[in-house]
Design a protein around this motif. Structure first.
Motif, PDB file in Angstrom:
ATOM      1  N   VAL A  59       0.017   1.838   6.846  1.00 39.38           N
ATOM      2  CA  VAL A  59      -1.264   2.514   6.633  1.00 39.38           C
ATOM      3  C   VAL A  59      -1.352   3.025   5.205  1.00 39.38           C
ATOM      4  O   VAL A  59      -0.382   3.549   4.640  1.00 39.38           O
ATOM      5  CB  VAL A  59      -1.454   3.681   7.639  1.00 39.38           C
ATOM      6  N   ASN A  60      -2.516   2.826   4.581  1.00 38.16           N
ATOM      7  CA  ASN A  60      -2.720   3.247   3.195  1.00 38.16           C
ATOM      8  C   ASN A  60      -3.052   4.724   3.116  1.00 38.16           C
ATOM      9  O   ASN A  60      -3.702   5.278   3.999  1.00 38.16           O
ATOM     10  CB  ASN A  60      -3.848   2.440   2.550  1.00 38.16           C
ATOM     11  N   GLU A  61      -2.644   5.338   2.044  1.00 40.79           N
ATOM     12  CA  GLU A  61      -2.962   6.748   1.822  1.00 40.79           C
ATOM     13  C   GLU A  61      -3.823   6.894   0.571  1.00 40.79           C
ATOM     14  O   GLU A  61      -4.009   5.942  -0.175  1.00 40.79           O
ATOM     15  CB  GLU A  61      -1.666   7.557   1.661  1.00 40.79           C
ATOM     16  N   TYR A  62      -4.322   8.121   0.351  1.00 41.52           N
ATOM     17  CA  TYR A  62      -5.129   8.456  -0.823  1.00 41.52           C
ATOM     18  C   TYR A  62      -6.392   7.610  -0.950  1.00 41.52           C
ATOM     19  O   TYR A  62      -6.866   7.339  -2.036  1.00 41.52           O
ATOM     20  CB  TYR A  62      -4.334   8.299  -2.131  1.00 41.52           C
ATOM     21  N   SER A  63      -6.942   7.087   0.133  1.00 40.08           N
ATOM     22  CA  SER A  63      -8.130   6.239   0.025  1.00 40.08           C
ATOM     23  C   SER A  63      -9.385   7.017   0.398  1.00 40.08           C
ATOM     24  O   SER A  63      -9.354   7.873   1.272  1.00 40.08           O
ATOM     25  CB  SER A  63      -8.000   5.006   0.913  1.00 40.08           C
ATOM     26  N   LYS A  64     -10.494   6.691  -0.258  1.00 40.66           N
ATOM     27  CA  LYS A  64     -11.752   7.392  -0.019  1.00 40.66           C
ATOM     28  C   LYS A  64     -12.277   7.159   1.389  1.00 40.66           C
ATOM     29  O   LYS A  64     -12.914   8.020   1.972  1.00 40.66           O
ATOM     30  CB  LYS A  64     -12.808   6.948  -1.044  1.00 40.66           C
ATOM     31  N   ASP A  65     -11.996   5.949   1.943  1.00 44.40           N
ATOM     32  CA  ASP A  65     -12.522   5.653   3.276  1.00 44.40           C
ATOM     33  C   ASP A  65     -11.784   6.425   4.354  1.00 44.40           C
ATOM     34  O   ASP A  65     -12.197   6.432   5.498  1.00 44.40           O
ATOM     35  CB  ASP A  65     -12.453   4.143   3.562  1.00 44.40           C
ATOM     36  N   LYS A  66     -10.668   7.091   3.972  1.00 48.37           N
ATOM     37  CA  LYS A  66      -9.938   7.912   4.935  1.00 48.37           C
ATOM     38  C   LYS A  66     -10.080   9.393   4.584  1.00 48.37           C
ATOM     39  O   LYS A  66      -9.214  10.201   4.900  1.00 48.37           O
ATOM     40  CB  LYS A  66      -8.459   7.511   4.962  1.00 48.37           C
ATOM     41  N   GLN A  67     -11.159   9.730   3.892  1.00 49.01           N
ATOM     42  CA  GLN A  67     -11.398  11.107   3.496  1.00 49.01           C
ATOM     43  C   GLN A  67     -11.331  12.024   4.714  1.00 49.01           C
ATOM     44  O   GLN A  67     -11.968  11.788   5.727  1.00 49.01           O
ATOM     45  CB  GLN A  67     -12.767  11.233   2.830  1.00 49.01           C
ATOM     46  N   GLY A  68     -10.522  13.062   4.621  1.00 45.62           N
ATOM     47  CA  GLY A  68     -10.323  13.973   5.742  1.00 45.62           C
ATOM     48  C   GLY A  68      -9.060  13.668   6.521  1.00 45.62           C
ATOM     49  O   GLY A  68      -8.596  14.495   7.304  1.00 45.62           O
ATOM     50  N   PHE A  69      -8.462  12.485   6.299  1.00 44.25           N
ATOM     51  CA  PHE A  69      -7.269  12.101   7.043  1.00 44.25           C
ATOM     52  C   PHE A  69      -6.081  11.767   6.137  1.00 44.25           C
ATOM     53  O   PHE A  69      -5.027  11.381   6.626  1.00 44.25           O
ATOM     54  CB  PHE A  69      -7.569  10.881   7.932  1.00 44.25           C
ATOM     55  N   ASN A  70      -6.237  11.907   4.836  1.00 41.59           N
ATOM     56  CA  ASN A  70      -5.140  11.569   3.927  1.00 41.59           C
ATOM     57  C   ASN A  70      -3.908  12.430   4.167  1.00 41.59           C
ATOM     58  O   ASN A  70      -2.783  11.924   4.177  1.00 41.59           O
ATOM     59  CB  ASN A  70      -5.598  11.700   2.472  1.00 41.59           C
ATOM     60  N   VAL A  71      -4.105  13.737   4.339  1.00 42.78           N
ATOM     61  CA  VAL A  71      -2.975  14.626   4.596  1.00 42.78           C
ATOM     62  C   VAL A  71      -2.330  14.289   5.937  1.00 42.78           C
ATOM     63  O   VAL A  71      -1.107  14.289   6.065  1.00 42.78           O
ATOM     64  CB  VAL A  71      -3.419  16.105   4.556  1.00 42.78           C
ATOM     65  N   ALA A  72      -3.151  13.961   6.937  1.00 45.32           N
ATOM     66  CA  ALA A  72      -2.611  13.592   8.258  1.00 45.32           C
ATOM     67  C   ALA A  72      -1.704  12.370   8.152  1.00 45.32           C
ATOM     68  O   ALA A  72      -0.667  12.288   8.820  1.00 45.32           O
ATOM     69  CB  ALA A  72      -3.760  13.318   9.234  1.00 45.32           C
ATOM     70  N   ILE A  73      -2.090  11.414   7.301  1.00 43.60           N
ATOM     71  CA  ILE A  73      -1.275  10.211   7.102  1.00 43.60           C
ATOM     72  C   ILE A  73       0.023  10.558   6.390  1.00 43.60           C
ATOM     73  O   ILE A  73       1.108  10.103   6.777  1.00 43.60           O
ATOM     74  CB  ILE A  73      -2.075   9.156   6.305  1.00 43.60           C
ATOM     75  N   LEU A  74      -0.049  11.389   5.349  1.00 43.44           N
ATOM     76  CA  LEU A  74       1.145  11.805   4.620  1.00 43.44           C
ATOM     77  C   LEU A  74       2.139  12.530   5.538  1.00 43.44           C
ATOM     78  O   LEU A  74       3.348  12.293   5.482  1.00 43.44           O
ATOM     79  CB  LEU A  74       0.751  12.724   3.456  1.00 43.44           C
ATOM     80  N   ILE A  75       1.608  13.409   6.368  1.00 38.78           N
ATOM     81  CA  ILE A  75       2.451  14.154   7.301  1.00 38.78           C
ATOM     82  C   ILE A  75       3.133  13.211   8.281  1.00 38.78           C
ATOM     83  O   ILE A  75       4.326  13.321   8.554  1.00 38.78           O
ATOM     84  CB  ILE A  75       1.617  15.214   8.061  1.00 38.78           C
ATOM     85  N   LEU A  76       2.349  12.277   8.807  1.00 37.75           N
ATOM     86  CA  LEU A  76       2.892  11.323   9.789  1.00 37.75           C
ATOM     87  C   LEU A  76       4.018  10.494   9.171  1.00 37.75           C
ATOM     88  O   LEU A  76       5.059  10.277   9.794  1.00 37.75           O
ATOM     89  CB  LEU A  76       1.767  10.410  10.278  1.00 37.75           C
ATOM     90  N   GLN A  77       3.825  10.040   7.932  1.00 40.55           N
ATOM     91  CA  GLN A  77       4.852   9.248   7.256  1.00 40.55           C
ATOM     92  C   GLN A  77       6.107  10.085   7.007  1.00 40.55           C
ATOM     93  O   GLN A  77       7.234   9.600   7.174  1.00 40.55           O
ATOM     94  CB  GLN A  77       4.296   8.699   5.937  1.00 40.55           C
ATOM     95  N   PHE A  78       5.918  11.341   6.620  1.00 37.02           N
ATOM     96  CA  PHE A  78       7.065  12.217   6.389  1.00 37.02           C
ATOM     97  C   PHE A  78       7.851  12.424   7.683  1.00 37.02           C
ATOM     98  O   PHE A  78       9.088  12.375   7.698  1.00 37.02           O
ATOM     99  CB  PHE A  78       6.584  13.571   5.840  1.00 37.02           C
ATOM    100  N   MET A  79       7.118  12.660   8.792  1.00 40.08           N
ATOM    101  CA  MET A  79       7.786  12.881  10.081  1.00 40.08           C
ATOM    102  C   MET A  79       8.546  11.638  10.531  1.00 40.08           C
ATOM    103  O   MET A  79       9.584  11.731  11.176  1.00 40.08           O
ATOM    104  CB  MET A  79       6.767  13.302  11.135  1.00 40.08           C
TER     105      MET A  79
END
Length: 490
Positions: A374-394
């Motif tokens: 899953v890509n991060e820092y993308s405009k089409d995922k505005q509002g979910f970028n942090v959720a993606i970063l957290i998920l990858q870290f976990m």
């Protein structure tokens, strides 16, 4: 081809009549084969259609003429097709518009008596459903006919009615324009949205004055939607709950036209407000009560289920969340929703995997593949970028991949400096700092609790920001932090 695909989609949506049995499909004509190929998914591009129909490419003049004929017939069909009467207001509005077109034709042909007769059919429908602009058009046609008939008494009576309606519609259009202006600003940049905050209180005050003066459905709707928009921006979801509950009551009491009010949108907004105010128990009761309003084959159902699912997760009712996720993923219409919506459900599924990894609904879900792709820092995922970063870290934390985590820490630091500089990002910033502690404290849960106590307490005390700026917390950060600590060595 895209234009024809969109037209066919609209026609199939608004009418129960099967287009494949329409005049386009008589015999085995090329037009029929073309439409059938598009609706059945056989043709996905002009290249495919031209090759299968003519054995050539899309530049062939025969193919271009075929497209032109079909497109013209589809647009004409929009004017004559039998519209579903399940949406009664839309059906009646379309009926009135068609009748007015007939009345105008008769008027141009100087058939004044017939034209007035058509208007007399439109007027009671327009009054019943509060189609005030249609009512104004009917009055105008009627007035023009009377002008040429020479009945001065009738003309004067109708003219007064027309002028009153003209004034009412003018105010109604002003209200609609104010709402449209606000909504257009909301869809712009964050900077524009911030500037909108200063203007909305005076806009809402003007809308209230208009409603108090004319009290029409469209003026109320403009006030209702603009108020919800404003309170979302400032994060006052208690007010949104009050607005939606009041709307339900007014519909039941007949103060708002029930045929035109979107009860499903109101229900959706009420559920969302309960999610944002953390009134999960009440929200789940409402979500269950309103569930039957939504057709499970529609995109609105999937949108409603997102809030229902998030309510269950935030309430720590993970068993209910798995049931809801199962309903979504096994719904045969799942493939029809947008790519963005599909990715959100994939993200929810991945978080549920972290919460309930042995849940049967997760069978066949490739958690590792999703998290790493899953890509991060993308405009089409505005509002979910942090959720993606957290998920990858976990994911790396669960694997115990120290090298991967050290790389992630650097990514988190850069993301905080670049994207989380405003006060409305404080909760996300605090939680990312807590995540970084897990590595710097060498996965020692006790040490993380002590060193992270200050950040954690501040996280608890920090409210969620307004909807315009908020990163979505799929699982509340407080709950995630506890889960992470429990999964680490004691």
């Amino acid at each position: 081809m895209q234009e024809i695909q969109q037209l066919l989609k609209v026609l199939q949506k608004i009418s129960s009549k099967n287009l494949l049995n329409s005049y386009l499909q008589k015999g085995k004509s090329l037009e029929g084969c073309y439409v059938n190929g598009i609706t059945q998914g056989e043709f996905n591009s002009d290249v495919e259609a031209a090759y299968k129909l003519y054995g050539t490419d899309q530049s062939d003049v025969r193919y271009k003429m075929l497209k032109h004929r079909v497109k013209k017939k589809l647009y004409n069909t929009l004017l004559t097709i039998d519209i579903n009467n399940t949406n009664v207001a839309f059906y009646k509005e379309t009926e009135c518009s068609r009748l007015l077109n007939i009345a105008k034709i008769l008027l141009k042909q100087t058939e004044y008596h017939l034209s007035i007769g058509i208007c007399n059919k439109v007027i009671p429908i327009a009054v019943q459903y509060e189609f005030n602009d249609i009512l104004l058009n009917a009055y105008e046609i009627e007035l023009t006919a009377l002008t040429n008939q020479g009945s001065l008494k009738s003309f004067n009576e109708k003219r007064k009615r027309y002028l009153d309606q003209l004034q009412l519609v003018g105010l109604e259009k002003e209200a609609i324009g104010l709402h449209q202006m606000s909504k257009a600003h909301l869809k712009s940049t964050v900077k524009v949205r911030k500037s909108l905050l200063n203007e909305l209180p005076s806009t809402i005050l003007r809308l209230k004055n208009i409603v108090s003066e004319i009290n029409t459905f469209d003026s109320f709707l403009s006030l209702y939607k603009t108020s919800i928009l404003y309170y979302e921006l400032i994060g006052d979801f208690v007010q949104i709950m009050n607005i939606t509950k009041d709307a339900f009551e007014r519909v039941q009491q007949g103060e708002i036209n029930p045929a035109r009010f979107d009860i499903k949108y109101n229900a959706y907004t009420l559920i969302y407000a309960h999610l944002r105010t953390k009134e999960y128990a009440k929200g789940l009761i409402y979500a269950n009560d309103f569930y039957s309003l939504f057709d499970s084959t529609t995109k609105n159902w999937f949108a409603y289920m997102e809030n229902y699912f998030l309510l269950a997760v935030h309430a720590r009712q993970y068993e209910l969340a798995t049931v809801l996720l199962h309903r979504v993923r096994t719904n045969t219409s799942f493939t029809t929703i947008s790519n963005d919506a599909t990715e959100r459900w994939q993200l929810y599924t991945a978080y549920l995997y972290f919460l309930e990894p042995k849940s049967p609904v997760l069978e066949g879900f490739n958690y590792q593949n999703f998290v790493t792709s899953v890509n991060e820092y993308s405009k089409d995922k505005q509002g979910f970028n942090v959720a993606i970063l957290i998920l990858q870290f976990m994911y790396f934390l669960k694997k115990g991949d120290t090298e991967g985590l050290l790389y992630r820490i650097e990514s988190l630091k850069k993301y905080i400096l670049t994207h989380l500089k405003d006060t409305f990002s404080l909760r996300s910033k605090l939680f990312l700092k807590l995540l970084m502690l897990t590595v710097t404290e060498d996965y020692d849960a006790a040490s993380c609790r002590i060193k992270g106590a200050k950040h954690y307490q501040k996280l608890i005390e920090t409210p969620t920001p307004g909807d315009a700026y908020a990163e979505i917390e799929i699982v509340p950060y407080e709950h995630l932090w506890e889960l992470i600590l429990e999964s680490m060595p004691k």
